[in-house]
Design an enzyme around this catalytic site. Structure first.
Site, mmCIF file in Angstrom:
data_model
loop_
_atom_site.group_PDB
_atom_site.id
_atom_site.type_symbol
_atom_site.label_atom_id
_atom_site.label_comp_id
_atom_site.label_asym_id
_atom_site.label_seq_id
_atom_site.Cartn_x
_atom_site.Cartn_y
_atom_site.Cartn_z
ATOM 1 N NE ARG A 180 -14.127 128.183 -3.799
ATOM 2 C CZ ARG A 180 -13.363 129.255 -3.601
ATOM 3 N NH1 ARG A 180 -13.860 130.438 -3.834
ATOM 4 N NH2 ARG A 180 -12.121 129.152 -3.185
ATOM 5 C CB THR A 181 -16.088 122.294 -0.035
ATOM 6 O OG1 THR A 181 -15.529 122.373 -1.339
ATOM 7 C CG2 THR A 181 -16.758 120.943 0.151
ATOM 8 C CE LYS A 194 -5.948 116.510 23.081
ATOM 9 N NZ LYS A 194 -7.141 116.202 23.880
ATOM 10 N NE ARG A 217 -11.863 119.985 0.968
ATOM 11 C CZ ARG A 217 -11.956 121.068 0.198
ATOM 12 N NH1 ARG A 217 -11.196 122.120 0.458
ATOM 13 N NH2 ARG A 217 -12.794 121.111 -0.813
ATOM 14 C CG HIS A 269 -14.104 118.055 -4.423
ATOM 15 N ND1 HIS A 269 -15.279 118.060 -3.686
ATOM 16 C CD2 HIS A 269 -13.520 119.263 -4.194
ATOM 17 C CE1 HIS A 269 -15.394 119.214 -3.053
ATOM 18 N NE2 HIS A 269 -14.342 119.961 -3.348
HETATM 19 C C1 NCD Z 1 -10.944 122.499 -4.920
HETATM 20 C C2 NCD Z 1 -10.413 121.455 -3.949
HETATM 21 O O1 NCD Z 1 -10.336 121.666 -2.753
HETATM 22 O O2 NCD Z 1 -10.097 120.375 -4.457
HETATM 23 N N1 NCD Z 1 -11.602 123.542 -4.271
HETATM 24 C C3 NCD Z 1 -12.944 123.447 -4.093
HETATM 25 O O3 NCD Z 1 -13.418 122.615 -3.348
HETATM 26 N N2 NCD Z 1 -13.723 124.255 -4.815
HETATM 27 C C4 NCD Z 1 -9.961 122.951 -5.904
HETATM 28 C C5 NCD Z 1 -8.631 123.471 -5.449
HETATM 29 O O4 NCD Z 1 -8.348 123.585 -4.262
HETATM 30 O O5 NCD Z 1 -7.850 123.792 -6.348
#
Ligand code: NCD
Length: 403
Positions: A54-55, A84, A105, A133
């Protein structure tokens, strides 16, 4: 100087409301099928050191919907020079010349703050370790606003893995900012970490008590806690409330909540815990539980789900999680436009933290970015309330340091 989104606390309540209003207007345009070329000529980079559906994809879709371009590293750990051994700081120093905005991320706590220190273009956190997040929280708060109207005074149960989950860390700060009442529901050992509870208390004056199960029997201490909350709403006399809560609330009642936010166990962060997923889980949102909930209680989940959220809830109109994921598009369009400086409202960004004090001390958090990168100086901030107590500049974990 570039503005970065590392924590939901970078954004004031007013700025969050501005983002929501902008998201509303993008959503309207999308529904009418209108084209938008606000970001024409701009490039967004997505660097994902951890899996994402999703993100990353909603950020990319949002940028395309704004007429911009995207360069993407979906599996940075194996396909970039990270494989590397290149440091995050070096990677960002290079990438800032390739893009106007970077969505990052990373699996280490505090990594997005380290990236921000090394970037002249905005860094937007797409989640860092168990830290925060913030853009998920914007989707979550926007969902509450769209589905419930006002966020203030809503009663929200935040359930699941509150220790390792980063979405719930940002979420509780966001809920506190908007004046919602938070109930935490987590099994022993999965309650909120101390640094999160501390920030909630010092910044927002919010103390949350953990319940171990949704719809569980309450003991007298729990009843007192619920009573205090009701009392603080100044609705009824204390005696009456105590009597009623004893009668009405022998358990933490599902029918008490306006929203139940459930999360999966973050098994990937539990090194050393040798157990299977199901045996660690004492919470489940299913059809049976929802039968006892209010007609308008919504169920939220950042997704992906595992066993904590039963598929038999999906058909219920109170299941808000797929709508929550869809709101990721207008919300991330608004975030991109705002951080690229393409909208004309005043962005009130609260600085992340002041400069830390460089100290020759290790952070206690083994998942802190300072434990993962060479050439990162350990920095701490003095905690206001306790003598000799410092917190890590990057990940917020506290440590007693005698100087
Ligand atoms: C979440 C994450 O990556 O922290 N996912 C997301 O971005 N919607 C939640 C998860 O992975 O459980």
């Amino acid at each position: 100087m570039a503005k970065h989104l590392i924590s939901i606390d970078n954004l004031s309540k007013k700025t969050i409301e501005d983002i929501f209003n902008l998201a509303d207007s993008f959503d309207k345009q999308l529904n009418k099928g209108h084209q938008n070329d606000l970001c024409k000529g701009k490039i967004m980079a997505t660097m994902f050191y951890e899996p994402s559906t999703r993100t990353r994809m909603s950020f990319e879709s949002a940028m395309y919907r704004l007429g911009g371009s995207v360069i993407s590293s979906a599996d940075t750990v194996t396909t970039s020079s990270a494989a590397k051994g290149e440091s995050l700081a070096d990677t960002i120093k290079v990438l800032q010349h390739y893009a106007d905005l970077i969505v990052l991320r990373h699996f280490k706590d505090g990594s997005t703050l380290l990236a921000a220190e090394n970037s002249d273009v905005p860094i937007i956190s797409g989640g860092d370790g168990s830290y925060e997040h913030p853009t998920q929280t914007l989707c979550d708060l926007y969902t509450l606003r769209r589905e419930k109207g006002e966020i203030k005074n809503l009663q929200i149960a935040v359930c699941g893995d509150l220790k390792y989950g980063r979405t719930v860390h940002s979420l509780v700060y966001g809920l506190a900012k908007f004046g919602a009442t938070i109930f935490s529901v987590a099994q022993k050992d999965f309650d909120f970490p101390e640094n999160v509870k501390k920030r909630l208390k010092s910044k927002y004056g919010v103390v949350i008590k953990n319940f171990t199960k949704l719809d569980e029997k309450m003991n007298s201490e729990d009843v007192l806690y619920m009573t205090n909350i009701m009392q603080s709403k100044k609705s009824k006399s204390a005696k009456k409330i105590l009597k009623e809560s004893d009668e009405l609330f022998p358990r933490i009642p599902i029918e008490y909540f306006d929203a139940v936010y459930i999360t999966r166990l973050q098994m990937e962060r539990m090194q050393g815990i040798k157990s299977n997923y199901k045996s660690l889980m004492s919470y489940l949102v299913n059809k049976e539980l929802l039968e006892k909930a209010k007609k308008d209680t919504i169920v939220m989940h950042p997704l992906p789900r595992r066993y904590e959220l039963s598929y038999d809830v999906d058909h219920d109109k109170r299941a808000a999680y797929f709508r929550q994921a869809a709101y990721g598009i207008p919300i991330r369009m608004a975030i991109i436009a705002m951080f690229l400086g393409l909208v004309d409202f005043d962005i009130k960004l609260e600085p992340h933290q002041q400069k830390g004090i460089i100290m020759n001390e290790q952070c206690v958090n083994t998942n802190c970015i300072t434990a993962g990168e060479e050439n990162v100086q350990n920095k701490f901030l003095k905690s206001d309330d306790e003598e000799n107590m410092y917190r890590c500049f990057y990940c917020d974990y506290e440590k007693v340091i005698r100087v």
